[in-house]
Design an enzyme around this catalytic site. Structure first.
Site, PDB file in Angstrom:
ATOM      1  N   ASP A   1       0.854  -1.197   0.000  1.00 28.86           N
ATOM      2  CA  ASP A   1       0.000   0.000   0.000  1.00 28.86           C
ATOM      3  C   ASP A   1       0.883   1.236   0.000  1.00 28.86           C
ATOM      4  OD1 ASP A   1      -2.352   1.431  -0.021  1.00 28.86           O
ATOM      5  OD2 ASP A   1      -2.630   1.340   2.153  1.00 28.86           O
TER       6      ASP A   1
ATOM      7  N   TYR B   1       1.176   5.619  -0.405  1.00 25.12           N
ATOM      8  CA  TYR B   1       0.642   6.762   0.365  1.00 25.12           C
ATOM      9  C   TYR B   1       0.892   7.987  -0.504  1.00 25.12           C
ATOM     10  CZ  TYR B   1       0.118   9.366   4.858  1.00 25.12           C
ATOM     11  OH  TYR B   1      -0.291  10.169   5.900  1.00 25.12           O
TER      12      TYR B   1
ATOM     13  N   HIS C   1      -3.854  13.929   0.751  1.00 26.63           N
ATOM     14  CA  HIS C   1      -4.167  13.015   1.855  1.00 26.63           C
ATOM     15  C   HIS C   1      -3.039  13.024   2.889  1.00 26.63           C
ATOM     16  CE1 HIS C   1      -5.541   9.523   4.087  1.00 26.63           C
ATOM     17  NE2 HIS C   1      -4.381   8.923   3.859  1.00 26.63           N
TER      18      HIS C   1
ATOM     19  N   TYR D   1       0.707   2.927  15.599  1.00 29.61           N
ATOM     20  CA  TYR D   1       1.522   3.074  14.382  1.00 29.61           C
ATOM     21  C   TYR D   1       2.958   3.560  14.592  1.00 29.61           C
ATOM     22  CZ  TYR D   1       1.388   8.175  13.652  1.00 29.61           C
ATOM     23  OH  TYR D   1       1.573   9.525  13.755  1.00 29.61           O
TER      24      TYR D   1
ATOM     25  N   SER E   1      -9.781  -5.536   3.420  1.00 31.45           N
ATOM     26  CA  SER E   1      -9.769  -4.568   2.330  1.00 31.45           C
ATOM     27  C   SER E   1     -10.665  -5.147   1.246  1.00 31.45           C
ATOM     28  CB  SER E   1      -8.364  -4.364   1.759  1.00 31.45           C
ATOM     29  OG  SER E   1      -7.465  -4.001   2.781  1.00 31.45           O
TER      30      SER E   1
HETATM   31 CA    CA Z   1      -4.250   2.875   2.610  1.00 31.75          CA
END
Ligand code: CA
Length: 423
Positions: free
Chosen positions: A134, A136, A141, A252, A265
Site C-alpha cells: 500500500d 501513500y 491526503h 503506528y 480490504s
Molecule cells: Ca491505505
C-alpha cells in the site's frame, strides 16, 4: 491501435446507458453459478461472458493459449501468459461481439452456453494475491493526515516529496466486493491521560484507493525502470483499504500500520486492463523538488478516472460523501513500481499495489471519513437525519470509478462492503 480500443466499435450485446462495460472495456474476472465451477469471464453491459465455455467451443483455438487458464479459480495463470497473448484475446472478444459479427449472435445454442446475466452469478476474488503493498501517494491526503496527527506547519514528513512512501500490507484479508466485514476490535486509547482500552473500533473508516495487479514477475536482485514498468502492470481495480483510526493512531509509531489496517480490504470484481484505460491518460503532476533519476519518467502516466464514494444506511438512504479523481496522485504507478524494485525486491504475478487514499484539493474530494469529518469535528448529515463521523454498523460503503472520452465510458463496477457488528 488495439481493435478493442476503437471508439467507433459497438456490440450486438445490449449495453445500458452509463454502463461501465462497453465493448471497449473487456475486463477480466472470475465467476461461479450453482451449476458452473469457478471460471474466467469478461462482461459487456450486464452480460457475463463465460470464457471457459468459449475456449471449449474453439473460439480461441488459433491464439495459442493454454486452455486450462480459463478454468482456474483466479486469473493469475492467464496474466502470466504475457501481454501479447492476453491482449490478443481481448481483441478476439471485441471482434466476436462487435455489431457486424454474426457468428455467435445467430447461434442460440452457443449464446445459451456462454451468457449469464450478471445478477445470476457470484463474482469471486479475481486474483490470488501474493504480496500486497500500500502506497501513500496523494499529497493532499498525506498533508491532511499530517496536519491532524502531527504538526499542521510541517504536515509532510521530509521524505515524502522524494520517494513514494509505502508499506507491506496483508493479502489474506482482501475480499471481493459484496463481502461484509465485522467491525474490528483492538487496543484504543481515547484518553491520553489514561491507559489503553480493549474495544470495538469507534472510528471505522474507508480509504478510497485504486490498486494495480502485477502480471509479470521480475527476478530477485533486478529493478524495473519507470520506462519498463507498464509492461508489469496487468490491470487496475477499485480498492477500499478499510481502516480503524483509533487502533491505527495508538499502534503506528514506530513501525507503521498493523491491526488498524489488516482486518479487511475490498477489491472490485473486474480487473480492467491498463490498455482499456489508454484513452484516459493525462500528464502527471509537476514534481518539485526534482526526483532522483530512477524516478524520472516521460509520457502521460496519470489517468483521468472519476472516483465516487457513497455511504448507504441499513434502510437504504444513500449519500455521496466524496468525488475524487485518480489523476490527483502525486506519485504515478510507474514511479511506485520503480521505487518498489529499486533495491532488488522481486515482483510476482498476482502482487497487488494500492495507491493510497486518493484525496483531491477540496473537502468534497477527500478520500476518507477521517478527512471528510476532519477527525470527527465536522459530521456529515445523512438523508435520514442521522450523522456520520465514521462508518456505523449496518452501513455499506460503495465506491465507483469511471472515465469517459469520445462517448465511451470505461469503468470498474462497484466496490462495496457492508459493516456488521463486532463478532
Ligand atoms: Ca491505505
Amino acid at each position: 491501435m488495439l481493435k478493442a480500443n476503437n471508439p467507433q466499435l459497438s456490440s450486438w450485446i445490449n449495453v445500458p446507458k452509463d454502463s461501465d462495460f462497453p465493448i471497449q472495456n473487456i475486463p477480466f474476472g472470475i465467476f461461479k453459478t450453482s451449476n458452473k465451477s469457478p471460471r474466467m469471464a469478461t462482461i459487456i453491459g450486464d452480460t457475463v461472458i463465460d470464457l471457459q465455455a468459449m475456449a471449449e467451443m474453439g473460439y480461441f483455438n488459433d491464439l495459442d493459449l493454454i486452455k486450462s487458464v480459463f478454468s482456474q479459480k483466479y486469473i493469475n495463470e492467464f496474466m502470466a501468459l504475457g501481454k501479447p497473448k492476453t491482449l490478443a484475446l481481448r481483441d478476439r472478444i471485441a471482434e466476436l461481439f462487435a455489431s457486424d459479427n454474426t457468428l455467435i449472435r445467430d447461434d442460440e445454442n452457443a449464446k445459451g452456453k456462454i451468457f449469464q446475466h450478471v445478477s445470476n452469478v457470484d463474482l469471486l476474488l479475481p486474483v490470488q494475491i501474493g504480496d500486497y503493498t500500500d502506497f501513500y501517494s496523494s499529497r493532499e491526503h498525506a498533508t491532511n493526515v499530517g496536519m491532524m496527527f502531527r504538526d499542521p506547519a510541517n504536515a509532510l514528513l521530509p521524505n515524502w516529496l522524494h520517494l513514494p512512501v509505502g508499506y507491506h500490507g496483508r493479502a489474506s484479508s482482501i475480499v471481493v466486493s459484496g463481502t461484509s466485514l465485522h467491525r474490528p476490535k483492538g487496543q484504543i486509547r481515547p484518553n491520553q491521560e489514561e491507559p489503553p482500552l480493549f474495544s470495538p473500533t469507534r472510528q471505522l473508516d474507508f480509504e478510497l484507493e485504486v490498486a494495480f495487479v502485477v502480471g509479470k514477475s521480475s527476478a530477485l536482485g533486478s529493478s524495473v525502470s519507470t520506462e519498463a514498468a507498464e509492461d508489469y502492470i496487468f490491470g487496475l481495480a477499485l480498492f477500499n483499504d478499510w481502516s480503524a483510526r483509533d487502533i491505527q493512531s495508538w499502534e503506528y509509531v514506530p513501525l507503521g500500520p498493523f491491526l488498524g489496517k489488516n482486518f479487511g480490504s475490498t477489491l472490485s470484481p473486474w480487473i480492467v486492463t491498463l490498455e482499456a484505460l489508454e484513452m484516459l491518460r493525462v500528464p502527471g503532476p509537476v514534481q518539485d523538488p526534482k526526483v532522483l533519476p530512477y524516478l524520472e519518467y516521460s509520457g502521460k502516466n496519470s489517468f483521468d478516472i472519476n472516483l465516487d464514494v457513497n455511504i448507504r444506511t441499513e434502510k437504504g438512504a444513500e449519500k455521496n460523501v466524496c468525488h475524487s479523481n485518480f489523476k490527483y496522485m502525486y506519485w504515478t504507478m510507474v514511479q511506485q513500481l520503480a521505487h518498489h524494485t529499486v533495491n532488488g525486491c522481486n515482483l510476482r504475478v498476482g502482487d497487488l499495489c494500492a495507491s493510497g487514499t486518493i484525496s483531491g484539493p477540496t473537502p468534497d474530494s477527500y478520500g476518507s471519513m477521517l478527512e471528510i469529518s476532519w477527525k470527527g469535528t465536522k459530521p456529515v448529515a445523512m438523508p435520514d437525519g442521522s450523522e456520520r463521523k465514521f462508518i456505523n454498523d449496518g452501513d455499506t460503503v460503495v465506491m465507483r470509478g469511471w472515465g469517459e472520452r469520445n462517448g465511451v465510458r470505461i469503468g470498474f463496477g462497484n466496490c462495496e462492503g457492508k459493516v456488521l457488528p463486532t463478532l
